[in-house]
Write a protein that holds these residues in place. Sequence first.
Motif, short mmCIF file in Angstrom:
data_model
loop_
_atom_site.label_atom_id
_atom_site.label_comp_id
_atom_site.label_asym_id
_atom_site.label_seq_id
_atom_site.Cartn_x
_atom_site.Cartn_y
_atom_site.Cartn_z
N ILE A 90 0.75 -1.31 0.00
CA ILE A 90 0.19 -0.08 -0.07
C ILE A 90 0.80 1.31 0.05
CG2 ILE A 90 -1.65 1.26 1.53
CD1 ILE A 90 -2.54 -1.71 2.50
N PRO A 91 0.51 2.40 -0.66
CA PRO A 91 1.34 3.48 -0.79
C PRO A 91 1.70 3.90 0.52
CG PRO A 91 -0.40 3.61 -2.49
CD PRO A 91 -0.76 2.41 -1.57
N GLY A 92 2.90 4.40 0.83
CA GLY A 92 3.48 4.79 2.28
C GLY A 92 3.91 3.60 3.02
N ARG A 93 3.98 2.53 2.50
CA ARG A 93 4.45 1.41 3.40
C ARG A 93 5.67 0.83 2.57
NH1 ARG A 93 -0.79 -2.40 5.45
NH2 ARG A 93 -1.45 -0.97 6.54
N MET A 94 6.34 0.07 3.25
CA MET A 94 7.60 -0.41 2.71
C MET A 94 7.60 -1.75 1.93
SD MET A 94 10.00 1.74 3.50
CE MET A 94 11.62 1.10 3.89
N ALA A 95 8.30 -1.80 0.62
CA ALA A 95 8.51 -3.10 0.07
C ALA A 95 9.80 -3.54 0.31
CB ALA A 95 8.04 -2.52 -1.40
N GLU A 96 10.03 -4.85 0.25
CA GLU A 96 11.21 -5.45 0.38
C GLU A 96 11.71 -6.08 -0.81
OE1 GLU A 96 12.62 -9.23 3.19
OE2 GLU A 96 11.03 -8.18 3.51
N LEU A 97 12.60 -5.56 -1.24
CA LEU A 97 13.34 -6.22 -2.59
C LEU A 97 14.42 -7.07 -2.30
CD1 LEU A 97 12.05 -3.11 -3.00
CD2 LEU A 97 13.86 -3.35 -4.88
N ILE A 98 14.15 -8.46 -2.85
CA ILE A 98 15.23 -9.32 -2.66
C ILE A 98 15.75 -9.97 -3.98
CG2 ILE A 98 15.36 -11.74 -1.67
CD1 ILE A 98 12.56 -11.40 -0.22
N TYR A 99 17.04 -9.67 -4.10
CA TYR A 99 17.84 -10.28 -5.46
C TYR A 99 18.08 -11.67 -5.33
CZ TYR A 99 21.09 -10.62 -9.16
OH TYR A 99 21.70 -11.18 -10.18
N GLN A 100 17.51 -12.37 -6.17
CA GLN A 100 17.75 -13.91 -6.05
C GLN A 100 17.60 -14.63 -7.44
OE1 GLN A 100 15.74 -15.57 -2.68
NE2 GLN A 100 15.50 -17.55 -3.56
N ASN A 101 18.59 -15.48 -7.78
CA ASN A 101 18.32 -16.25 -9.16
C ASN A 101 18.26 -15.47 -10.40
OD1 ASN A 101 18.60 -18.62 -7.56
ND2 ASN A 101 16.37 -18.64 -7.39
N ASP A 102 18.92 -14.01 -10.40
CA ASP A 102 18.90 -13.10 -11.50
C ASP A 102 17.42 -12.39 -11.63
OD1 ASP A 102 21.52 -13.48 -12.40
OD2 ASP A 102 21.02 -15.03 -13.64
N SER A 103 16.68 -12.49 -10.57
CA SER A 103 15.47 -11.70 -10.46
C SER A 103 15.30 -10.94 -9.14
CB SER A 103 14.29 -12.90 -10.27
OG SER A 103 14.38 -13.79 -11.41
N ILE A 104 14.47 -9.98 -9.09
CA ILE A 104 14.12 -9.19 -7.96
C ILE A 104 12.64 -9.43 -7.54
CG2 ILE A 104 13.59 -6.88 -7.03
CD1 ILE A 104 16.05 -5.92 -9.05
N TYR A 105 12.59 -10.06 -6.19
CA TYR A 105 11.26 -10.25 -5.82
C TYR A 105 10.86 -9.02 -4.65
CZ TYR A 105 12.44 -15.37 -7.06
OH TYR A 105 12.74 -16.19 -7.60
N ILE A 106 9.67 -8.69 -5.12
CA ILE A 106 9.23 -7.32 -4.55
C ILE A 106 7.96 -7.89 -3.79
CG2 ILE A 106 8.08 -5.19 -4.75
CD1 ILE A 106 9.52 -5.29 -7.71
N LYS A 107 8.12 -7.74 -2.23
CA LYS A 107 7.01 -7.94 -1.39
C LYS A 107 6.80 -7.07 -0.18
CE LYS A 107 9.50 -11.62 0.96
NZ LYS A 107 9.29 -13.19 1.09
#
Length: 101
Positions: A29-46
């Motif tokens: 949700i806008p204003g909240r933090m997203a976590e960006l995880i670099y793994q297996n040549d991809s970026i996971y956003i959660k």
Amino acid sequence: MSQLYENKTFSNSGMITLPKKWRQRFGLIPGRMAELIYQNDSIYIKAARKHSTNNKRYISEKGTVHIPKELREEMGITPQDPYNLHINEEHNCFILTCKDH
């Protein structure tokens, strides 16, 4: 299992827009933090976990998130490079991959 949502190209600033339907479902949700995880040549956003040490970025009012320069460099991404955005409902995250890498 993830499904391909869209193909786009990176902007000069490294901002990408996350689709509203899944953004809300995944707690990005806008204003909240997203976590960006670099793994297996991809970026996971959660949604960011409280004590995580992964890269974190705020979700903007327009639903965009900035992909940090160090992650873009790690993936070999330059402005105007094509990317794919996948939806992973099983893990409540987006997965960003580069088409040509």
